[in-house]
Scaffold this motif. Structure first.
Motif, PDB file in Angstrom:
ATOM      1  N   PHE A 141      -1.221 -10.029 -11.467  1.00  0.00           N
ATOM      2  CA  PHE A 141      -1.038  -8.944 -10.507  1.00  0.00           C
ATOM      3  C   PHE A 141      -0.548  -7.723 -11.288  1.00  0.00           C
ATOM      4  O   PHE A 141       0.636  -7.601 -11.588  1.00  0.00           O
ATOM      5  N   ARG A 142      -1.438  -6.812 -11.617  1.00  0.00           N
ATOM      6  CA  ARG A 142      -1.075  -5.660 -12.432  1.00  0.00           C
ATOM      7  C   ARG A 142      -1.004  -4.362 -11.630  1.00  0.00           C
ATOM      8  O   ARG A 142      -0.611  -3.338 -12.156  1.00  0.00           O
ATOM      9  N   ARG A 143      -1.378  -4.409 -10.370  1.00  0.00           N
ATOM     10  CA  ARG A 143      -1.405  -3.198  -9.570  1.00  0.00           C
ATOM     11  C   ARG A 143      -1.145  -3.577  -8.111  1.00  0.00           C
ATOM     12  O   ARG A 143      -1.252  -4.744  -7.737  1.00  0.00           O
ATOM     13  N   PRO A 144      -0.791  -2.592  -7.266  1.00  0.00           N
ATOM     14  CA  PRO A 144      -0.626  -2.901  -5.841  1.00  0.00           C
ATOM     15  C   PRO A 144      -1.885  -3.528  -5.263  1.00  0.00           C
ATOM     16  O   PRO A 144      -2.999  -3.313  -5.743  1.00  0.00           O
ATOM     17  N   ALA A 145      -1.710  -4.289  -4.199  1.00  0.00           N
ATOM     18  CA  ALA A 145      -2.821  -5.053  -3.637  1.00  0.00           C
ATOM     19  C   ALA A 145      -3.949  -4.170  -3.129  1.00  0.00           C
ATOM     20  O   ALA A 145      -5.118  -4.556  -3.178  1.00  0.00           O
ATOM     21  N   ILE A 202       5.129  -5.108  -3.193  1.00  0.00           N
ATOM     22  CA  ILE A 202       4.386  -4.028  -3.851  1.00  0.00           C
ATOM     23  C   ILE A 202       4.590  -4.126  -5.364  1.00  0.00           C
ATOM     24  O   ILE A 202       5.722  -4.076  -5.852  1.00  0.00           O
ATOM     25  N   ILE A 203       3.508  -4.292  -6.090  1.00  0.00           N
ATOM     26  CA  ILE A 203       3.582  -4.448  -7.543  1.00  0.00           C
ATOM     27  C   ILE A 203       4.036  -3.149  -8.191  1.00  0.00           C
ATOM     28  O   ILE A 203       3.570  -2.064  -7.861  1.00  0.00           O
ATOM     29  N   VAL A 217      -9.229  -6.166  -6.351  1.00  0.00           N
ATOM     30  CA  VAL A 217      -9.185  -7.212  -7.373  1.00  0.00           C
ATOM     31  C   VAL A 217      -9.809  -6.686  -8.664  1.00  0.00           C
ATOM     32  O   VAL A 217     -10.969  -6.281  -8.670  1.00  0.00           O
ATOM     33  N   ASP A 218      -9.027  -6.700  -9.737  1.00  0.00           N
ATOM     34  CA  ASP A 218      -9.552  -6.196 -11.003  1.00  0.00           C
ATOM     35  C   ASP A 218      -8.694  -6.743 -12.144  1.00  0.00           C
ATOM     36  O   ASP A 218      -7.489  -6.501 -12.189  1.00  0.00           O
ATOM     37  N   CYS A 244       5.435  -9.241  -5.949  1.00  0.00           N
ATOM     38  CA  CYS A 244       4.361 -10.230  -5.768  1.00  0.00           C
ATOM     39  C   CYS A 244       3.828 -10.143  -4.346  1.00  0.00           C
ATOM     40  O   CYS A 244       4.597 -10.155  -3.385  1.00  0.00           O
ATOM     41  N   PHE A 245       2.505 -10.052  -4.211  1.00  0.00           N
ATOM     42  CA  PHE A 245       1.890 -10.068  -2.880  1.00  0.00           C
ATOM     43  C   PHE A 245       1.223 -11.410  -2.595  1.00  0.00           C
ATOM     44  O   PHE A 245       0.402 -11.524  -1.700  1.00  0.00           O
TER      45      PHE A 245
END
Length: 659
Positions: free
Chosen positions: A367-371, A331-332, A397-398, A315-316
């Motif tokens: 949160f599906r990907r790194p920030a 880091i996700i 952001v996506d 979690c970021f």
């Protein structure tokens, strides 16, 4: 071929043809062979590497003989308190004993000791002195340095020092435990090593007798245990150094002297790749409690996750009160769509599956990907948060990937509904492009909400929100407006349930009143609120103990007295009649008697002579109830253990917690 369950007894070992275990894993939880339970993950990972792992689940800690039930482990003891810190598991914010334990058969309390990591390690050593003892799990991970303990109200030594164990695995332990197993095998074969066990392994803490025993030539030496006990400024500085170096790419080795010994933390273990995450969840989990628990009422914690999917970990978000980043990292690490669809099909085949996937997510659902792209090469920034005080310009952001994933899952034959219950980070959503945000909200409201959506504004005061690392309340209100509009468009009447925290550092009685006024204006009736619990590993706990923000070294007000905490909590539920006396006292003490009356801005009515406990029904505004009359399918609208363990790893009962 993998066994249906890892053995709990000598009889089960005999059925497998084992004369001994390579590892005996001692856990404070019931043994549930499911990837949401840390003992199961570590056991299955080691099994997949060819090791024999036995489970000692909730052994009688009063008698060392119970630790001999599986015999002497060939390589090492593995010790974990379980999916929750044992003190959080046992005690409320008011330090009262909890009556239930959701990680025990039938929810029965009292099956594990306080400070389980310490007690289990000592009993293991009494049972068999020779095998090394490796600590892991969230309790060990968050107590790896000298730390403030709320229940003792003092600074305690590293749990590794007090347990007299050999190694501590911190964070998500699949890679470190595999490396340690290989090193133990090589040592057993006679290979000589110049340094202590685990000294070259990321994600590991160990004890060195001398600085010369540390492979790292330029470690960062933290203020010692004696210094942080004597000086709160030294404690705050030590915490800030610890937090800055939790970077798996270039984090420095940290050393904290404890008397004549040196606690050494190597840099964190690397994040798993998508391929590795997929392989982890493809391991042959039985996804059920061990048959030994039949007739005991089940293991309540499994109900929350049995028909849920862990889509990612890490979690970021950067919430100050949450120690998740100190454990899972910032880091996700996400799974592929194919992996999640495969697991969903396994759920569908279960005779207990009723058509409802109760959750898809992780610590944070969206949160599906790194920030950002930078994190892949450099890791998370040391002195900058991704979302606070404003979203970073580099933030990627996506929500498109999550939309596609949810569409695939709900299209599966046998699936009636797919819900999202793990925390939706609304400030991240509001940072998305308006068109994509509206698309996501519309799909969310139409297909993935079971009457209510739980989100976490936590507070309303700008002063408190800054200390929490949360966005301004204007961001929540903008999200609330768009959520309500999306529900209108899809013809749904669905509610927002806000998580709220009272008595957080930075909140005095005026900030608590500010939050109560906001709840009045929203027409919100919180059914549950959470007193802040200072749990090891979080920034907020450091501030609670020291009264200092370690990022600035500036003083911060901390509510400590039971009287003030009770008043702040009562203000969050000012409409309840039993809270009237406390709310009245708080308003009078704060000089806010303008909020006692019959006008539209009043929180409560004036007291009547002889009214006894008071009358809180005088709220001038009658807002809609937070909890709708209609409920979704069984389990679909339940929480995820957040109230039980706030700050212990972002809702300590959540999915994805590993060893």
């Amino acid at each position: 071929m993998a066994a249906p369950f890892l053995p709990l007894s000598k009889a089960e070992m005999n059925e497998l043809g084992w004369d001994a275990c390579d590892f005996v894993l001692v856990t404070g939880d019931a043994y549930v062979d499911h990837p949401s339970f840390g003992a199961a993950i570590i056991g299955r990972v080691l099994e997949s590497r060819g090791y024999r792992v036995g489970i000692l689940s909730q052994p009688d800690w009063r008698d060392a003989r119970s630790f001999k039930a599986l015999g002497r482990p060939r390589l090492a003891w593995l010790v974990t308190a379980g999916n929750l810190d044992s003190m959080v598991n046992h005690y409320t914010a008011a330090k009262k004993r909890r009556s239930e334990d959701s990680y025990s058969p039938g929810g029965r309390a009292g099956l594990r000791p306080d400070r389980a990591s310490l007690v289990y390690a000592h009993r293991c050593r009494q049972a068999f002195k020779e095998p090394p003892i490796i600590l892991g799990g969230i309790e060990a991970s968050l107590r790896r340095f000298a730390h403030y303990d709320y229940w003792d109200d003092k600074v305690r030594r590293s749990v590794l020092v007090d347990a007299k164990a050999d190694v501590l695995v911190f964070g998500m332990g699949e890679e470190p435990i595999t490396a340690l197993a290989e090193e133990l095998n090589r040592r057993r074969a006679g290979e000589a090593f110049a340094h202590p066990l685990g000294a070259a392994t990321p994600g590991v803490c160990y004890i060195a007798a001398d600085l010369a025993d540390i492979p790292e030539t330029n470690p960062i030496v933290l203020p010692s245990f004696d210094e942080v006990v004597a000086d709160k400024c030294a404690y705050a500085k030590a915490f800030q150094l610890q937090e800055r170096e939790q970077n798996p790419v270039d984090g420095k080795t940290l050393v904290q002297p404890h008397g004549e010994q040196f606690l050494v933390q190597n840099r964190p273990g690397r994040p798993l790749t998508t391929k590795e995450m997929d392989a982890l969840y493809d391991l042959p989990f039985a996804r059920q409690p061990h048959p030994a628990y039949e007739g005991m009422g089940g293991v309540p914690a499994l109900e929350e996750v049995e028909f849920s999917l862990t889509a990612q970990r890490g979690c970021f978000g950067g919430c100050s009160f949450c120690a998740l980043t100190f454990h899972q990292g910032r880091i996700i690490q996400g799974r592929s769509h194919d992996s999640l669809v495969r697991e969903a099909r396994r759920l569908i085949r279960s005779p207990r599956f009723k058509g409802y996937i109760h959750d898809v997510g992780g610590p944070t659902a969206n949160f599906r990907r790194p920030a950002c792209r930078k994190q892949g090469k450099a890791g998370a920034c040391r002195d900058r948060q991704c979302l606070h005080p404003k979203p970073c310009p580099n933030l990627d952001v996506d929500h498109g990937d999550l939309i596609d994933l949810l569409r695939k899952l709900r299209a599966l034959e046998g699936v009636k509904k797919v819900f999202i219950r793990s925390g939706l980070r609304f400030d991240y959503l509001m940072a998305d492009k308006p068109a994509r945000r509206r698309e996501f909200l519309k799909e969310l409201c139409e297909h993935h909400v079971s009457g209510q959506l739980k989100v976490a504004p936590e507070h309303a005061s700008p002063k408190v929100l800054r200390q929490m690392g949360k966005p301004g309340i204007d961001v929540y209100e903008a999200f609330k407006k768009e959520y309500e509009q999306a529900n209108k468009e899809v013809g749904r009447e669905q509610y927002l349930v806000p998580y709220l925290v009272s008595s957080h550092p930075g909140a005095d009685i005026h900030e608590a009143i500010e939050l109560a006024e906001r709840l009045r204006d929203w027409g919100c009736h919180p059914e549950q609120v959470q007193d802040f619990i200072p749990t090891p590993g979080s920034l907020s706990t450091c501030i609670y103990y020291t009264g200092i923000d370690p990022r600035t070294m500036e003083p911060v007000y901390v509510p400590r007295s039971p009287k003030e905490k009770a008043r702040q909590r009562a203000l969050l539920q000012f409409r309840r009649s039993e809270n009237y006396p406390l709310v009245y006292q708080a308003l009078r003490a704060a000089g806010r008697m303008d909020l006692v009356g019959h006008g539209p801005n009043a929180l409560i009515r004036p007291p009547r002579p002889g009214m006894g406990g008071g009358d809180a029904a005088g709220s001038a505004r009658k807002g809609r109830q937070e909890t709708p009359a209609k409920k979704g399918p069984r389990g679909a609208g339940k929480g995820t253990g957040k109230a039980a363990g706030k700050g212990a790893g972002k809702g300590s009962g959540r999915k994805g917690r590993s060893f």
